[in-house]
Design an enzyme around this catalytic site. Sequence first.
Site, PDB file in Angstrom:
ATOM      1  N   HIS B 206       0.434   1.493   8.156  1.00  0.00           N
ATOM      2  CA  HIS B 206       0.190   1.140   6.634  1.00  0.00           C
ATOM      3  C   HIS B 206      -0.670   2.325   6.254  1.00  0.00           C
ATOM      4  O   HIS B 206      -1.567   2.893   6.597  1.00  0.00           O
ATOM      5  CB  HIS B 206      -0.610  -0.063   6.551  1.00  0.00           C
ATOM      6  CG  HIS B 206       0.469  -1.221   6.990  1.00  0.00           C
ATOM      7  ND1 HIS B 206       0.671  -2.287   6.068  1.00  0.00           N
ATOM      8  CD2 HIS B 206       0.807  -1.433   7.799  1.00  0.00           C
ATOM      9  CE1 HIS B 206       1.516  -3.171   6.526  1.00  0.00           C
ATOM     10  NE2 HIS B 206       1.600  -2.833   7.760  1.00  0.00           N
ATOM     11  N   CYS B 237      -0.301  -6.696  -0.429  1.00  0.00           N
ATOM     12  CA  CYS B 237      -0.540  -8.231  -0.373  1.00  0.00           C
ATOM     13  C   CYS B 237      -0.691  -8.321  -2.176  1.00  0.00           C
ATOM     14  O   CYS B 237      -1.673  -7.771  -2.598  1.00  0.00           O
ATOM     15  CB  CYS B 237      -1.330  -8.527   0.250  1.00  0.00           C
ATOM     16  SG  CYS B 237      -1.891 -10.344  -0.014  1.00  0.00           S
TER      17      CYS B 237
END
Lengths: 300, 300
Positions: B206, B237
């Site tokens: 990530h 998110c």
Amino acid sequence: MRATLIEVAPRDGFQPIGPFIPTDDKVSFVEAAHAAGLRRIEIGSFVNPAAVPQLRDTAEVLRRTAHLEGLDAQVLVPNARGVALALEAGAQHLAYVVSASEAHNRSNVRRDVATSIRDYGEIVAGLPAGLRLRLNLATSFDCPFDGRMEEDLVLSRLDALLAHREDVEVGLCDTTGRADPDHVFSLAAKCLARFGARTRWVFHGHDTYGLGLANVAAAWRAGITGFDAAFGGLGGCPFAPGATGNVATEDVAWMFRRMGVETGVDLDALLRLATRAAALPGASPGGRVRAALADRCAAA
Amino acid sequence: MRATLIEVAPRDGFQPIGPFIPTDDKVSFVEAAHAAGLRRIEIGSFVNPAAVPQLRDTAEVLRRTAHLEGLDAQVLVPNARGVALALEAGAQHLAYVVSASEAHNRSNVRRDVATSIRDYGEIVAGLPAGLRLRLNLATSFDCPFDGRMEEDLVLSRLDALLAHREDVEVGLCDTTGRADPDHVFSLAAKCLARFGARTRWVFHGHDTYGLGLANVAAAWRAGITGFDAAFGGLGGCPFAPGATGNVATEDVAWMFRRMGVETGVDLDALLRLATRAAALPGASPGGRVRAALADRCAAA
């Protein structure tokens, strides 16, 4: 293990910002960077103020930050005229720039590389004893006009430049942000092996293509311990929205902290400074850690 | 030299997006990824549709993309129920996930790691011959609850998991984005040295803290040749603005191209796809190359 971060936002980061940043604010940014633990700061340049109006107050910024304890302030000088102005202003650390690429050098300082190297020799010969010198080799990896730079050519530029003076700090500059980690590792390792221990090395990276930290990590692995970076990832060109700026100081500090490498930086203080810088009118900020640690970026 | 990019946006990237992406659009994204040269694609998951409503149409996406030549479509399955549904839908490649961290495993699949490893053994024993299996080890480097993971613990989890079946592909997942390049290199090198050649390795990174490409480069240097990535850097998110997503496929493809490593990807087609994905309502896109090459991102 210790890495040295060299804060270049007050020069490379502020330079492309259109609206003039008041001198008081510039001084305050340098003070905040110093308070965050940064001791090497490029605070401005002595260039033609018609060409770079944003940095026309460098002499005043230099004077008003001279009292900061342990601060090693460097200023960029493109030519003999800049050197004279810098010395007159009391500068103790000069940064001179030459491009490895012929086309970029012509575009940047309107002369060929051989002339720039000869000019550099004359400047070096005339410098007062004890003055610290930084030599930036722009387009060490890639040129906006000529593309990828051959390592042999880059090394031959360094042969000619370091023949004038060995005890300088050399910045290997990824001007376009298109260097990749293999390339950075390779050139950095060759430079460290080829030149004597009196020459020190810095990697100057841009994050335009997301490779900023990958390239810093590659230079570190090759043995380079100095890294230029700009708080807030400043340094993008407002006229080219994609051309984002220098690798962000807070991102570099974060990475080294995760790697267990000391930088002497107070990350929280740096994040607050970076957040303030990113909000400057006309700025094109970058970096990722500010967003990831947003709860720690608010001013106290 | 060749690296394999495994496109995970249709699963890891779409999953956190609130507004339902119509099945036609999902199919079209998979088709576009295939047209851009990607052959490994995680197209969805068989999880409780109440928990992840966005992916409730995975069976249909799987069916409607099955004709794409050379496509190796994998689907995520969290448990035996998911495996049954996936097999019923005709899946040929399953991806199972276990966390190295006890706390993360409990939070993610509500059981302890030992139970997950036992469940995995039962699933492996019951799989039809010839089915391809991917095993994701979440929190291989860092856990949102427990912090940095000890390498010995991670290796012992892999000992137990690979005892059930050796010929799997293992994804070493940097779930939080807090892994650093030294850590990635170290664990990857140890895995490759410890386990047999029948086990293949993938790094799943990530870019939350800007280390996505630095970590991909470190894994590559350690000998890993497979990399999960999401077009547009999707996977953030929406409830945590800083928690940006997977490393962007277009950034990884760009880096490997600069390094002279073949990926089989048409970068321009990928940039157009990434630009379209970044504009999805509710998406939190990431990556840098889209902005840097903005002139090449426009739809043809």
